[in-house]
Design a protein around this motif. Structure first.
Motif, short mmCIF file in Angstrom:
data_model
loop_
_atom_site.label_atom_id
_atom_site.label_comp_id
_atom_site.label_asym_id
_atom_site.label_seq_id
_atom_site.Cartn_x
_atom_site.Cartn_y
_atom_site.Cartn_z
N PRO A 1 0.80 -1.21 0.00
CA PRO A 1 0.00 0.00 0.00
C PRO A 1 0.84 1.27 0.00
O PRO A 1 2.00 1.27 0.41
CB PRO A 1 -0.79 -0.11 1.32
CG PRO A 1 0.14 -0.85 2.24
CD PRO A 1 0.88 -1.83 1.36
N ALA A 2 0.20 2.33 -0.47
CA ALA A 2 0.76 3.68 -0.33
C ALA A 2 0.22 4.29 0.96
O ALA A 2 -0.74 3.76 1.53
CB ALA A 2 0.31 4.52 -1.52
N PRO A 3 0.80 5.38 1.43
CA PRO A 3 0.19 6.05 2.58
C PRO A 3 -1.27 6.37 2.30
O PRO A 3 -1.64 6.72 1.18
CB PRO A 3 1.03 7.34 2.71
CG PRO A 3 2.32 7.04 2.00
CD PRO A 3 2.00 6.05 0.94
N SER A 4 -2.09 6.25 3.34
CA SER A 4 -3.52 6.56 3.21
C SER A 4 -3.69 8.08 3.10
O SER A 4 -2.75 8.85 3.33
CB SER A 4 -4.25 6.06 4.45
OG SER A 4 -3.83 6.84 5.58
N ALA A 5 -4.92 8.48 2.82
CA ALA A 5 -5.21 9.92 2.73
C ALA A 5 -4.90 10.61 4.07
O ALA A 5 -4.36 11.71 4.10
CB ALA A 5 -6.67 10.13 2.35
N VAL A 6 -5.24 9.93 5.15
CA VAL A 6 -4.97 10.52 6.48
C VAL A 6 -3.46 10.65 6.70
O VAL A 6 -2.97 11.68 7.18
CB VAL A 6 -5.61 9.63 7.58
CG1 VAL A 6 -5.17 10.06 8.97
CG2 VAL A 6 -7.13 9.67 7.46
N GLY B 1 10.35 17.44 -8.88
CA GLY B 1 10.71 16.03 -8.96
C GLY B 1 9.45 15.19 -9.04
O GLY B 1 8.33 15.70 -8.95
N LEU B 2 9.66 13.92 -9.28
CA LEU B 2 8.55 12.96 -9.23
C LEU B 2 8.85 12.06 -8.05
O LEU B 2 9.84 11.32 -8.07
CB LEU B 2 8.47 12.15 -10.53
CG LEU B 2 8.35 12.97 -11.82
CD1 LEU B 2 8.45 12.06 -13.04
CD2 LEU B 2 7.04 13.74 -11.86
N LEU B 3 8.04 12.16 -7.01
CA LEU B 3 8.26 11.34 -5.83
C LEU B 3 7.37 10.10 -5.94
O LEU B 3 6.14 10.22 -6.03
CB LEU B 3 7.93 12.11 -4.56
CG LEU B 3 8.68 13.43 -4.37
CD1 LEU B 3 8.26 14.09 -3.05
CD2 LEU B 3 10.19 13.21 -4.39
N TYR B 4 8.00 8.96 -5.98
CA TYR B 4 7.28 7.69 -6.02
C TYR B 4 7.17 7.19 -4.59
O TYR B 4 8.19 7.05 -3.90
CB TYR B 4 8.06 6.67 -6.87
CG TYR B 4 8.08 6.97 -8.35
CD1 TYR B 4 8.88 7.98 -8.87
CD2 TYR B 4 7.29 6.24 -9.22
CE1 TYR B 4 8.89 8.24 -10.23
CE2 TYR B 4 7.30 6.49 -10.59
CZ TYR B 4 8.10 7.50 -11.09
OH TYR B 4 8.11 7.75 -12.44
N LEU B 5 5.96 6.91 -4.15
CA LEU B 5 5.76 6.50 -2.75
C LEU B 5 4.99 5.19 -2.69
O LEU B 5 4.09 4.94 -3.51
CB LEU B 5 4.97 7.57 -1.98
CG LEU B 5 5.57 8.97 -1.88
CD1 LEU B 5 4.64 9.88 -1.09
CD2 LEU B 5 6.96 8.94 -1.24
N GLY B 6 5.30 4.40 -1.69
CA GLY B 6 4.59 3.15 -1.48
C GLY B 6 5.26 2.36 -0.38
O GLY B 6 5.86 2.93 0.54
N THR B 7 5.19 1.04 -0.53
CA THR B 7 5.82 0.14 0.43
C THR B 7 7.03 -0.49 -0.24
O THR B 7 6.94 -0.90 -1.40
CB THR B 7 4.80 -0.95 0.85
OG1 THR B 7 3.71 -0.31 1.51
CG2 THR B 7 5.43 -1.97 1.78
N ARG B 8 8.12 -0.52 0.50
CA ARG B 8 9.36 -1.06 -0.06
C ARG B 8 9.14 -2.50 -0.53
O ARG B 8 8.59 -3.32 0.21
CB ARG B 8 10.45 -1.02 1.01
CG ARG B 8 11.83 -1.38 0.52
CD ARG B 8 12.82 -1.37 1.68
NE ARG B 8 12.97 -0.05 2.29
CZ ARG B 8 13.76 0.91 1.83
NH1 ARG B 8 14.47 0.71 0.73
NH2 ARG B 8 13.84 2.07 2.45
N ASP B 9 9.58 -2.79 -1.75
CA ASP B 9 9.46 -4.13 -2.31
C ASP B 9 10.87 -4.73 -2.32
O ASP B 9 11.70 -4.33 -3.11
CB ASP B 9 8.89 -4.03 -3.74
CG ASP B 9 8.53 -5.38 -4.30
OD1 ASP B 9 8.62 -6.38 -3.57
OD2 ASP B 9 8.15 -5.44 -5.49
N GLY B 10 11.12 -5.69 -1.45
CA GLY B 10 12.46 -6.28 -1.36
C GLY B 10 13.25 -5.68 -0.21
O GLY B 10 12.76 -4.80 0.51
N ALA B 11 14.46 -6.18 -0.08
CA ALA B 11 15.31 -5.74 1.04
C ALA B 11 15.82 -4.32 0.79
O ALA B 11 16.04 -3.94 -0.37
CB ALA B 11 16.49 -6.68 1.19
#
Ligand code: FMN
Length: 185
Positions: free
Chosen positions: A20-25, A159-169
């Protein structure tokens, strides 16, 4: 050493991101951190555009169209790369600098302030347990991309900030010597 200091020393970009990405909150909290970017004369020379869900596909189409304007000879590999770039993370944030003429605040300082806001977003996202990466590339400097995102003539993509949950180590953090970067005068 305080945990906060350790956290700052270990910030780590994540090239591979998933849901997931950060929620709206959570994004509200993250943007509140961005709004504390140092800002000469309190110009507030920034705003932030989010691109999530299906809008990422639309942004990918814009990136592909603009690539073809810049480089009509672009092959399918390059086109697909542009088209799919926004799908590398569940959420994109585009920090935008709003440049204005000010007798004491040159444009450079306004861009630096927007850069600080971008860094704050990465830090705050990581503090909320997410990860991100700051990317640019030719598209980020392309006025047609900016226009497609609704930027005015005095605005630029920081910039383009890509946000989410880290995939991998997490990637290893290079051990740099402060002595190589610091001197006393
Ligand atoms: C202004 C700016 C633009 C960047 N553009 C890209 C980019 O287009 N592609 C990329 O892979 N990394 C880009 N980076 C670097 C990454 O954000 C990141 O710093 C790098 O992968 C190193 O990871 P680290 O920050 O964890 O040391 C950019 C960084 C900055 C500050």
């Amino acid at each position: 050493m305080s945990e906060l200091l350790r956290f700052l020393q270990q910030r780590n970009s994540a090239p591979k991101l998933t849901a997931p990405a950060p929620s709206a909150v959570e994004m509200e909290e993250i943007f509140r951190a961005a709004l504390r970017a140092p800002d000469h004369a309190w110009l507030r020379p920034w705003r932030f555009i989010t691109i999530a869900g299906e809008r990422r596909q639309a942004f990918g189409e814009l990136l592909e169209q603009c690539l073809l304007q810049r480089a009509p000879e672009a092959d399918e590999t390059a086109r697909a790369k542009a088209r799919n770039a926004p799908l590398r993370a569940p959420l994109l944030v585009v920090p935008v600098v709003k440049l204005s003429a000010h007798p004491k605040v040159p444009e450079l300082e306004q861009r630096l302030s927007a850069g600080c806001a971008a860094h704050a977003i990465l830090l705050a996202a990581e503090a909320c347990g997410y990860a991100g990466i700051w990317r640019t590339g030719d598209a980020a400097f392309d006025r047609a991309v900016m226009t497609g995102l609704g930027l005015a003539a005095n605005e630029e993509i920081t910039g383009l900030l890509y946000l989410g949950t880290r995939d991998g180590a997490p990637k290893s953090i290079p051990q740099l010597n402060t002595a190589d970067f610091v001197s006393s005068w």
